[in-house]
Design an enzyme around this catalytic site. Structure first.
Site, PDB file in Angstrom:
ATOM      1  N   TYR A  33      19.223  26.103  60.409  1.00  0.00           N
ATOM      2  CA  TYR A  33      20.536  26.232  61.046  1.00  0.00           C
ATOM      3  C   TYR A  33      20.437  27.097  62.290  1.00  0.00           C
ATOM      4  CZ  TYR A  33      21.201  31.058  59.321  1.00  0.00           C
ATOM      5  OH  TYR A  33      21.086  32.408  59.095  1.00  0.00           O
ATOM      6  N   LYS A 149      14.376  29.925  60.654  1.00  0.00           N
ATOM      7  CA  LYS A 149      15.809  30.106  60.397  1.00  0.00           C
ATOM      8  C   LYS A 149      16.285  29.025  59.422  1.00  0.00           C
ATOM      9  CE  LYS A 149      20.104  31.384  62.780  1.00  0.00           C
ATOM     10  NZ  LYS A 149      20.176  32.760  62.264  1.00  0.00           N
ATOM     11  N   GLU A 182      14.780  44.244  58.897  1.00  0.00           N
ATOM     12  CA  GLU A 182      15.935  43.887  59.717  1.00  0.00           C
ATOM     13  C   GLU A 182      17.171  43.951  58.847  1.00  0.00           C
ATOM     14  OE1 GLU A 182      15.561  39.813  61.047  1.00  0.00           O
ATOM     15  OE2 GLU A 182      14.688  39.192  59.134  1.00  0.00           O
ATOM     16  N   LEU A 207      13.431  37.484  61.426  1.00  0.00           N
ATOM     17  CA  LEU A 207      13.888  36.390  62.278  1.00  0.00           C
ATOM     18  C   LEU A 207      13.698  36.794  63.739  1.00  0.00           C
ATOM     19  CD1 LEU A 207      15.354  33.617  62.307  1.00  0.00           C
ATOM     20  CD2 LEU A 207      17.478  34.910  62.593  1.00  0.00           C
TER      21      LEU A 207
END
Length: 282
Positions: A33, A149, A182, A207
């Protein structure tokens, strides 16, 4: 809620939009996505998000033949139909519909494409930035290919929920080495005592944030030193400033980590300057 969605090759009423129960995105999370912010009718960091989308598809060997230019036309038509000038666009592409089997289906299985768009108040996000947000630390339980992702976000969901249950905005994930990777849906940053930005380097464990990429360019233009390395929660709690970045929050100051105030407990001047310059660069 959007009035129209796009599923495969058709614009349909949002309330009627659906995919098959044997879609591999639903059955296995076998999908990728992307999310774009929309300001004044245009997509922020548009090219970077498309590049990451096609990289993720390539990494998972999802054969998607539609060109970027064709997808851009579809996205802007969706925005037009929904009369959105300020908001978010969500795109999901799965490996398609096939009888449930862990192995890939036949190579001629067409991927499933879903697009939605919704209004989003960036002015509300701006007011939040003026106050700053709190984050908590949380164990990183994700898989080892966070650079893709994909829609496999259960560990992220649980971390975000843990943050919300503690009245926090975000959770910073901590790996087995005791280092921050993260946020559950954001990139983590600190400003050290020398005024340098510190954020984890790009690898398979985080990411590759598109907003992160633009902020790095903005920092370079502002001659702000950048150090790409991992940091501990303890270092973050003693930092001069902290902030997060993402497509929807842009640059968001962090004023508290767990129970420790950062600096004087107010948004840092460098974080706010980076936010202003990021928006100016769009």
């Amino acid at each position: 809620m959007s009035r129209y969605a796009y599923v495969n090759s058709a614009f349909v009423p949002h309330r009627a939009a659906s995919v098959h129960i044997e879609d591999r995105g639903f059955q296995f999370g076998d999908a990728v996505y992307e999310v774009w912010s929309v300001r004044d009718g245009h997509l922020l960091d548009e090219q970077g998000h498309f590049e990451r989308l096609y990289r993720s598809l390539d990494q998972l060997d999802i054969r998607f033949e539609r060109s970027q230019s064709a997808m851009q036309v579809t996205i802007h038509e969706l925005l037009r139909r929904n009369r959105i000038r300020e908001g978010l666009v969500y795109l999901q592409i799965s490996r398609g519909v096939a009888p449930r089997d862990h192995a890939f289906p036949a190579t001629n299985t067409p991927p499933t494409i879903v697009l939605t768009a919704k209004r989003f108040s960036f002015s509300a996000a701006g007011r939040r930035a003026e106050q700053g947000v709190r984050v908590i630390t949380h164990e990183d339980e994700r898989w080892d290919r966070c650079d893709i992702k994909s829609v496999n976000l259960l560990a992220n969901v649980l971390a975000k929920q843990a943050a919300r249950e503690e009245g926090a905005y975000e959770a910073w994930l901590v790996d087995k080495a005791g280092l921050v990777t993260e946020g559950s849906s954001t990139t983590a940053w600190i400003v050290n005592a020398d005024g340098a930005l510190v954020t984890r380097p790009l690898d398979n464990h985080i990411l590759h944030g598109i907003t992160r990429k633009t902020v790095v360019a903005v920092a370079n233009a502002m001659s702000i030193p950048l150090i790409e390395r991992a940091f501990t929660p303890a270092e973050a709690k003693s930092a001069r400033e902290a902030f997060i970045t993402s497509a929807s929050s842009f640059v968001m100051p962090v004023v508290q980590i767990d129970d420790k105030m950062i600096g004087n407990g107010a948004p840092g001047s460098l974080s706010l300057s980076l936010r202003d310059e990021y928006l100016r660069a769009q």
